[in-house]
Motif scaffolding. Structure first.
Motif, PDB file in Angstrom:
ATOM      1  N   GLU A 155     -29.964  17.079  97.982  1.00 31.76           N
ATOM      2  CA  GLU A 155     -29.787  16.076  96.450  1.00 31.76           C
ATOM      3  C   GLU A 155     -29.214  17.610  95.387  1.00 31.76           C
TER       4      GLU A 155
ATOM      5  N   ALA B 100     -33.331  17.075  92.662  1.00 38.92           N
ATOM      6  CA  ALA B 100     -33.660  16.472  93.751  1.00 38.92           C
ATOM      7  C   ALA B 100     -34.613  15.491  92.961  1.00 38.92           C
TER       8      ALA B 100
ATOM      9  N   TYR C 243     -21.790  21.216 101.373  1.00 37.72           N
ATOM     10  CA  TYR C 243     -22.148  21.254 100.089  1.00 37.72           C
ATOM     11  C   TYR C 243     -21.448  22.219  99.901  1.00 37.72           C
TER      12      TYR C 243
ATOM     13  N   ARG D  18     -32.908  17.789 103.021  1.00 41.68           N
ATOM     14  CA  ARG D  18     -32.793  16.458 101.871  1.00 41.68           C
ATOM     15  C   ARG D  18     -32.899  16.138 101.174  1.00 41.68           C
ATOM     16  N   ASP D  19     -33.737  17.359 100.582  1.00 48.27           N
ATOM     17  CA  ASP D  19     -33.541  17.274  98.961  1.00 48.27           C
ATOM     18  C   ASP D  19     -33.578  18.598  98.595  1.00 48.27           C
TER      19      ASP D  19
ATOM     20  N   SER E 164     -26.016  18.832  95.112  1.00 48.15           N
ATOM     21  CA  SER E 164     -25.337  18.004  94.851  1.00 48.15           C
ATOM     22  C   SER E 164     -24.209  17.867  93.357  1.00 48.15           C
ATOM     23  N   HIS E 165     -25.509  18.264  92.502  1.00 53.02           N
ATOM     24  CA  HIS E 165     -25.323  17.898  91.014  1.00 53.02           C
ATOM     25  C   HIS E 165     -24.708  18.886  90.547  1.00 53.02           C
TER      26      HIS E 165
END
Length: 519
Positions: free
Chosen positions: A414, A377, A471, A410-411, A417-418
């Motif tokens: 993020e 993030a 996700y 939203r963070d 997603s990693h």
């Protein structure tokens, strides 16, 4: 001063100097008119017209005599428990015409057994430079950061009265051997700790109501002196029940629960129940909203003015570690103390001093790269880069948790997603997620050794999870077998999207901590 200012408080912080927590005025230059210990008392100061002592007007607080020469007065306070001071309240309530013109505050750290004379030798750090005080007012200040302190020296210029002195902050727990009385000794092992004790760092986060008694009263040391020293709700006139959420001082396995209704006779709850959750780092609002709580103690009847111990088969914790508990009372009423006796989870490995020094001295670009490997993030990374230098491993981990709590959905997405999906082709995903894949591989070792059947099921359920929530399934996989991860995945597929993102964020916080420890 406005009524709003007079009612000011600092939610989320503890009054480290409170006499109820063990705060003590060790020494003073002068307390001719009123004892310095009085300014550490619980509750607001009172004024009694016409009440006098042989030395003059009785005042609720600390008051020195009029100074006729050079110098100033001071009081040395030993905090009830060491901690980091974040806010000060020098309250001059009822001192009008006899309040100090100025005040300053200094802090130091000394052993608990140190005498006043030894502590006075210092060295002291200045937390608050000399500042003017208003009469009859809460004088609120944000002190300079000074790390953990055990003693404060309040200086007043040149003399006068202070009704209450509050030092709000965060506890630095020492985990001293618990003091057991005869009743608790019959149920509690001397090797256990009270995970819900304020002095160990526990904190009440939220409650349905605290009309007659504050939330953190429930976690104070010792038995209450009266009803006012407990948590009490107003009378409920409709359906429902009252509740309070407690962040434990450390993750641990509860072994014995003590619910004390001391002094509550015509206003004790008829029944209580306790729930548990392992969601370290979760925000209070998320904990209030989630339905992921699991029962620790089923509804149990309570008695008036009595201590209740629940253990063994009455508790459902097993070997599970929990981070928070929720006490529910039916329908309302007062509880004096809540104790959660148990074993702390093993302390995680900390980043070495060398690793901390490297992070502190790194360029912004290098620090950003190292921290990005711990959490993807961007806003979290920037907050951590800006928070350097970190004085200790503990400060690093605390900063990481604080930065994570400040983020939004939203963070979270993020960061998620990693992560490669558990049970996927790690070689392919390692190339895609160059920053975090190497750590993910070691964290998912349980999946790497799983049977082909389990891996196929993991991939299938991961796809279903992604289709439902958008996700990858996020879980702190360290120490978990592939079968355990599959079971968790299937269970969490049943959650609502609103609940699941909260749980996934809590798991991400655990993963981030593990990665920081490996820097």
């Amino acid at each position: 001063m406005s009524q709003e200012a007079r009612a000011a408080s600092f939610n989320g912080l503890i009054d480290l100097a409170s006499a109820e927590l063990g705060g003590e005025a060790l020494a003073t230059s002068d307390d001719f008119f009123a004892s310095a210990q009085s300014m550490l008392a619980a509750g607001p100061a009172v004024f009694v017209p016409g009440k006098y002592t042989e030395r003059g007007k009785w005042m609720d607080g600390w008051e020195s005599r009029r100074k006729r020469g050079p110098g100033h007065d001071y009081c040395l306070v030993r905090l009830g428990v060491p901690g980091e001071v974040a806010a000060l309240d020098i309250d001059t309530a009822h001192f009008i015409g006899n309040h100090p013109a100025f005040a300053s505050v200094e802090g130091t750290f000394a052993p608990a057994q140190a005498s006043a004379a030894e502590v006075m030798q210092g060295p002291f750090q200045e937390l608050l430079a000399q500042a003017p005080l208003l009469p009859g007012s809460h004088n609120l200040f944000v002190p300079r950061a000074a790390g953990v302190v055990s003693h404060l020296r309040l200086n007043i210029f040149p003399d006068g009265g202070v009704a209450r002195f509050r030092a709000y902050g965060k506890v630095a727990p020492s985990w001293r051997t618990p003091r057991l009385d005869d009743a608790s000794r019959a149920h509690v092992s001397p090797d256990w700790f009270d995970l819900a004790a304020l002095e160990n760092g526990a904190l009440a986060l939220a409650c349905s109501d605290a009309h007659f008694g504050g939330m953190n009263n429930l976690l104070l040391p010792g038995r209450a002196a009266n009803m006012g020293s407990g948590w009490e709700t107003r009378r409920r006139r409709g359906p429902g029940h009252d509740w309070i959420v407690i962040a434990l001082a450390a993750r641990g396995a509860p072994r014995v629960i003590e619910v004390d209704t001391n002094h509550f006779k015509g206003n004790f709850p008829e029944r209580c129940a306790i729930d548990m959750i392992d969601a370290e780092g979760a925000r209070p609002s998320d904990l209030v909203a989630t339905d992921a709580w699991r029962p620790l103690l089923e509804e149990s009847r309570l008695r008036a003015d009595d201590r209740h111990f629940f253990a063994g088969a009455e508790l459902s914790a097993g070997e599970s570690a929990v981070s928070h508990v929720r006490l529910r009372i039916f329908p309302d009423g007062g509880v004096s103390r809540l104790r959660v006796w148990g074993e702390r989870s093993a302390e995680p490995a900390r980043p070495s001093t060398e690793a901390l020094d490297r992070l502190n001295s790194a360029t912004e670009a290098d620090a950003r790269d190292a921290l990005s490997r711990c959490c993807g993030a961007a806003r979290w990374v920037e907050a951590m880069v800006a928070a350097r230098p970190f004085s200790s491993a503990r400060a690093l981990l605390q900063a990481a948790a604080d930065a994570w709590r400040s983020l939004q959905a939203r963070d979270y997405l993020e960061a998620f997603s990693h992560h490669p999906e558990i049970g996927s082709d790690l070689d392919e995903l390692r190339r895609k997620f160059s920053r975090t894949a190497e750590l993910s591989r070691s964290e998912q070792a349980g999946a790497a050794s799983a049977s082909e059947e389990t891996l196929v099921a993991l991939r299938r359920q991961n796809q279903a999870y992604r289709e439902r929530f958008g996700y990858a399934f996020i879980v702190c996989a360290t120490g978990k077998s592939a079968e355990e991860m599959l079971g968790l995945l299937e269970q969490r597929l049943l959650h609502s999207p609103e609940l699941e993102i909260v749980l996934a964020a809590a798991e991400q916080a655990k993963i981030t901590q593990l990665r920081l420890e490996k820097l």
